[in-house]
Design an enzyme around this catalytic site. Structure first.
Site: not given
Ligand code: SAM
Length: 218
Positions: A37, A63-66
């Site tokens: 990531r 970028i979205s939260q994992p």
């Protein structure tokens, strides 16, 4: 095999943020352990790449939260032979995860500078089954339809009708649907002429800007 640096951090991320919240798909967990990531996040935020949060990637985008990447992917349930459409490429991280799980991915990004960043991120990892298109994803990409899965990774007031039209029979569409600030994670399954809708909790995404999304306020 984990050929990229910071594998221990990724293993911890998957254990503490993903498995602990109930995500089980083994192929997805492997992809999240392996795909770096931090390659998708510009400095200085790349340092925080394995923390439990969304992060800025430039041009006002994130970028979205994992965990949200994992949850949306599990709901989409891509199979190894599936052709998938993603709307909102952003950094390219979600597309890279989908590229590990499905046969081929088309991903659309509206902001050219963001698309350039994603293109170089995907090339850096030599990912070859993801095609990046720059444009308004609310129109979908009819040239390669139908899609077994469609993932919208920006907040939409309703499911854009062109995307519903491009969803294959038996296909799944996952999207944050609702207001500009808060949305409900929604899954739609197409079974012939029937559409089955389910809701999966509150989320917060940047807006989907386009003909069938929100107006651009800037
Ligand atoms: N999936 C991304 C990732 O893995 O980094 C995160 C997506 S980010 C939360 C939302 C993205 O949707 C932004 O990059 C934004 O520019 C893009 N976007 C907004 N409206 C769009 C549209 N109509 N078509 C394509 N992309 C759009």
């Amino acid at each position: 095999m984990n050929k990229y640096p910071r594998g221990d951090e990724r293993a911890r991320m998957v254990e503490r943020q993903i498995i602990s919240r109930g995500i089980q798909n083994p192929r997805l967990l492997t992809a999240m352990r392996e795909i770096p990531r931090h390659f998708f996040i510009p400095p200085p935020y790349d340092q925080s790449a394995y923390e439990d949060s969304p992060l800025p990637i430039g041009n006002g985008q994130t970028i979205s939260q994992p965990y949200i990447v994992a949850l949306m992917t599990e709901l989409l349930d891509p199979g190894p032979d599936d052709h998938i459409l993603e709307i909102g490429t952003g950094s390219g991280y979600q597309a890279a995860i989908l590229g590990r799980l499905a046969k081929s991915i088309v991903t659309i990004e509206r902001v050219p500078a963001v698309a350039d960043l994603a293109r170089s991120n995907l090339a850096h990892l030599r990912i070859t089954n993801v095609t990046l298109v720059t444009g308004d994803g609310t129109l979908g990409y009819a040239a390669e339809a139908p899609y077994k899965g469609i993932l919208i990774t920006a907040a939409t007031p309703q499911i854009p009708t062109p995307l519903l039209d491009q969803l294959a029979d038996g296909g799944r569409l996952v999207a944050p649907v609702g207001g500009r600030n808060i949305q409900e994670l929604t899954r739609i399954c197409r079974r012939g002429t029937k559409i089955i809708e389910s809701c999966h909790g509150g989320v917060r995404f940047v807006p989907l800007i386009g003909l069938h999304g929100w107006e651009d306020n800037n």
